[in-house]
Enzyme design. Structure first.
Site, PDB file in Angstrom:
ATOM      1  N   ARG A 233       0.834  -1.244  -0.133  1.00 24.41           N
ATOM      2  CA  ARG A 233       0.002   0.213  -0.030  1.00 24.41           C
ATOM      3  C   ARG A 233       0.952   1.131   0.020  1.00 24.41           C
ATOM      4  O   ARG A 233       0.713   2.168  -0.547  1.00 24.41           O
ATOM      5  CB  ARG A 233      -0.823   0.221   1.296  1.00 24.41           C
ATOM      6  CG  ARG A 233      -1.922   1.321   1.488  1.00 24.41           C
ATOM      7  CD  ARG A 233      -3.149   1.273   2.251  1.00 24.41           C
ATOM      8  NE  ARG A 233      -2.871   0.509   3.508  1.00 24.41           N
ATOM      9  CZ  ARG A 233      -2.290   0.771   4.569  1.00 24.41           C
ATOM     10  NH1 ARG A 233      -1.849   2.107   4.548  1.00 24.41           N
ATOM     11  NH2 ARG A 233      -2.279   0.026   5.514  1.00 24.41           N
TER      12      ARG A 233
ATOM     13  N   TYR B  40     -16.749  16.936 -16.001  1.00 26.12           N
ATOM     14  CA  TYR B  40     -17.025  15.439 -16.161  1.00 26.12           C
ATOM     15  C   TYR B  40     -18.087  15.342 -14.968  1.00 26.12           C
ATOM     16  O   TYR B  40     -17.850  15.616 -13.728  1.00 26.12           O
ATOM     17  CB  TYR B  40     -15.691  14.630 -15.773  1.00 26.12           C
ATOM     18  CG  TYR B  40     -16.170  13.306 -15.310  1.00 26.12           C
ATOM     19  CD1 TYR B  40     -16.875  12.391 -16.293  1.00 26.12           C
ATOM     20  CD2 TYR B  40     -15.714  12.811 -14.123  1.00 26.12           C
ATOM     21  CE1 TYR B  40     -17.312  11.205 -15.831  1.00 26.12           C
ATOM     22  CE2 TYR B  40     -16.115  11.498 -13.935  1.00 26.12           C
ATOM     23  CZ  TYR B  40     -16.685  10.618 -14.728  1.00 26.12           C
ATOM     24  OH  TYR B  40     -17.210   9.372 -14.460  1.00 26.12           O
TER      25      TYR B  40
ATOM     26  N   ASP C 264      -7.876  18.489 -15.660  1.00 27.12           N
ATOM     27  CA  ASP C 264      -8.242  17.029 -16.040  1.00 27.12           C
ATOM     28  C   ASP C 264      -7.783  16.759 -17.500  1.00 27.12           C
ATOM     29  O   ASP C 264      -8.526  17.277 -18.445  1.00 27.12           O
ATOM     30  CB  ASP C 264      -9.541  16.819 -15.709  1.00 27.12           C
ATOM     31  CG  ASP C 264      -9.934  15.214 -15.858  1.00 27.12           C
ATOM     32  OD1 ASP C 264      -9.249  14.756 -16.671  1.00 27.12           O
ATOM     33  OD2 ASP C 264     -11.017  14.965 -15.296  1.00 27.12           O
TER      34      ASP C 264
ATOM     35  N   LYS D 161      -8.752   5.465 -19.172  1.00 27.97           N
ATOM     36  CA  LYS D 161      -9.084   5.722 -20.407  1.00 27.97           C
ATOM     37  C   LYS D 161      -7.886   5.529 -21.477  1.00 27.97           C
ATOM     38  O   LYS D 161      -7.752   4.269 -21.829  1.00 27.97           O
ATOM     39  CB  LYS D 161      -9.710   7.206 -20.504  1.00 27.97           C
ATOM     40  CG  LYS D 161     -10.767   7.514 -19.387  1.00 27.97           C
ATOM     41  CD  LYS D 161     -11.940   6.720 -19.481  1.00 27.97           C
ATOM     42  CE  LYS D 161     -12.601   7.244 -18.285  1.00 27.97           C
ATOM     43  NZ  LYS D 161     -14.010   6.378 -18.250  1.00 27.97           N
TER      44      LYS D 161
HETATM   45  N1  PLP Z   1     -12.143  12.535 -15.479  1.00 27.89           N
HETATM   46  C1  PLP Z   1     -12.808  12.489 -16.833  1.00 27.89           C
HETATM   47  C2  PLP Z   1     -12.609  13.405 -17.747  1.00 27.89           C
HETATM   48  C3  PLP Z   1     -13.287  11.338 -16.984  1.00 27.89           C
HETATM   49  O1  PLP Z   1     -14.085  11.197 -18.280  1.00 27.89           O
HETATM   50  C4  PLP Z   1     -13.620  10.254 -16.025  1.00 27.89           C
HETATM   51  C5  PLP Z   1     -14.288   9.006 -16.284  1.00 27.89           C
HETATM   52  O2  PLP Z   1     -15.208   8.929 -17.373  1.00 27.89           O
HETATM   53  C6  PLP Z   1     -12.952  10.496 -14.689  1.00 27.89           C
HETATM   54  C7  PLP Z   1     -12.199  11.667 -14.717  1.00 27.89           C
HETATM   55  C8  PLP Z   1     -13.019   9.341 -13.949  1.00 27.89           C
HETATM   56  O3  PLP Z   1     -12.105   8.291 -14.100  1.00 27.89           O
HETATM   57  P1  PLP Z   1     -12.565   6.854 -13.483  1.00 27.89           P
HETATM   58  O4  PLP Z   1     -13.703   6.329 -14.022  1.00 27.89           O
HETATM   59  O5  PLP Z   1     -11.381   6.251 -13.462  1.00 27.89           O
HETATM   60  O6  PLP Z   1     -12.865   7.075 -11.875  1.00 27.89           O
END
Ligand code: PLP
Length: 380
Positions: A47, A101, A174, A199
């Protein structure tokens, strides 16, 4: 060294124990202590740190030009760590994009973070609005997401970061949709760059990992590291290994995603059933120039489009597709389509006739043929 080369080599090394060129997966949760009580290899308990996680974190830090990039068990775990680790001397007000998001909204309204932070949503593409909000609200953190989801709006990171810094705020970008291959937020002035490796970086729709790259080795980073280790939202060694494997093919995949998406955007523009196409690579996109400047001259692999026939048309077209899969998420090899308004639920600002496309690695002609037959069936 260029980003493409960095993506292949960063964080990787030949295994010193075996000479293996591809690193082994270290599943051991615990590591041997030396007779003197120390940990000569630098690992004690998984961890706290793990060889696969360390390699991935080094890779993400190098790609983003960061001091360090702690990895978390998902993009949302990474986002949570960024927000709750905001040093206590910073104001508790956060400025976020209106079309952030959608997972960020419940995080900030339905969890304990709702009691700890005040949130204001603004149009981050409107730099006057950003300047005014930074002056009036005196935020502790300004959160940018560019391109945005699902309308593919593009924020000028350098300009927004200047306003945020003048107000004393931490700037987070982001970077999930662009990836560090197309866009390097820290070089444009941001303090932190967040990536959901779930992603494009993982690239195969089979892992959940997040990482936060920090420009400085400062208190915010120390608090995020503490959240990572002490709250325990860490990714497994296997997922770190898969993420690092994914990074190595990221530049080739992004090239294909972008080329396909540009072709599909042009095709959709030409269709009479389509009333709007949102893609930063199109010269008609309102922030096309900014996108080209800060995304390496390409529009990315995501786009959305609106049907003149509204919700009924959008649902019917999505239902008629034979190759493109109806599913949420993005960045994998398979093209995915989604009616965003219905997944975002009541109160969403997403137009009802909008479909979001994550363009995969298929041949662009096959994707266009599938879209063409689905559009033709709706109009028939
Ligand atoms: N940021 C963006 C732009 C996203 O599209 C997503 C998920 O779709 C996330 C953050 C969150 O990622 P996670 O699904 O791995 O928690």
């Amino acid at each position: 060294m260029r980003q493409e080369t960095r993506a292949v080599h960063a964080g990787r090394r030949v295994d010193p124990a075996t000479g293996a060129v591809t690193a082994p997966i270290h599943l051991s949760t615990t590591f041997e202590r030396a007779a003197d009580g120390g940990y000569p290899m630098g690992f004690s308990y998984s961890r706290e740190s793990n060889p696969n996680r360390r390699m991935l974190e080094e890779c993400m830090a190098e790609l983003e030009g960061a001091a360090a990039a702690p990895a978390f068990s998902s993009g949302m775990a990474a986002a949570t760590a960024v927000i709750e680790s905001l040093p206590p001397d910073r104001p508790r007000r956060l400025l976020l994009p209106k079309d952030v998001y959608y997972g960020l909204r419940p995080l900030l309204t339905k969890t304990d973070l709702a009691d700890r932070f005040e949130v204001t949503h603004i149009d981050m593409t409107d730099l006057d609005a950003v300047r005014d909000a930074c002056t009036e609200a005196a935020p502790g953190m300004v959160w940018l997401e560019t391109p945005s989801n699902p309308l593919l709006r593009v924020t000028d990171i350098a300009a927004a970061a200047d306003f945020a810094h003048a107000a004393g705020a931490v700037v987070v970008v982001d970077n999930t949709w662009a990836t560090p291959l197309l866009q390097q937020p820290l070089a444009l002035g941001a303090d932190l760059a967040l990536n959901a490796l779930t992603k494009y970086i993982g690239g195969h729709s089979d892992i959940m990992v997040g990482a936060v790259a920090s420009r400085r080795d400062d208190e915010h980073l120390a608090r995020m590291r503490s959240a990572q280790v002490n709250k325990g939202a860490v990714p497994s060694p296997f997922e770190c290994w898969l993420a690092l494997r994914g990074v190595q093919s990221l530049s080739a995949r992004m090239e294909r995603h972008c080329r396909n998406a540009a072709a599909i955007a042009d095709f959709l523009v030409s269709r009479p059933e389509v009333s709007a196409v949102h893609y930063p690579g199109l010269a008609s996109h309102p922030q096309h120039d900014v996108a080209m400047r800060q995304m390496g001259g390409v529009g990315g692999g995501m786009l959305s489009f609106e049907l003149a026939g509204g919700r009924a048309a959008a649902m019917a077209v999505a239902a008629s597709l034979e190759l493109i899969t109806r599913a949420t998420s993005l960045g994998g090899p398979h093209s995915l389509i989604e009616h965003r308004a219905s997944i975002e639920g009541p109160g969403t600002a997403t137009p009802d006739g909008l479909l979001r496309l994550s363009i995969g690695l298929e041949h662009e002609d096959d994707l266009m043929e599938d879209l063409a037959q689905a559009l033709a069936r709706w109009t028939a």
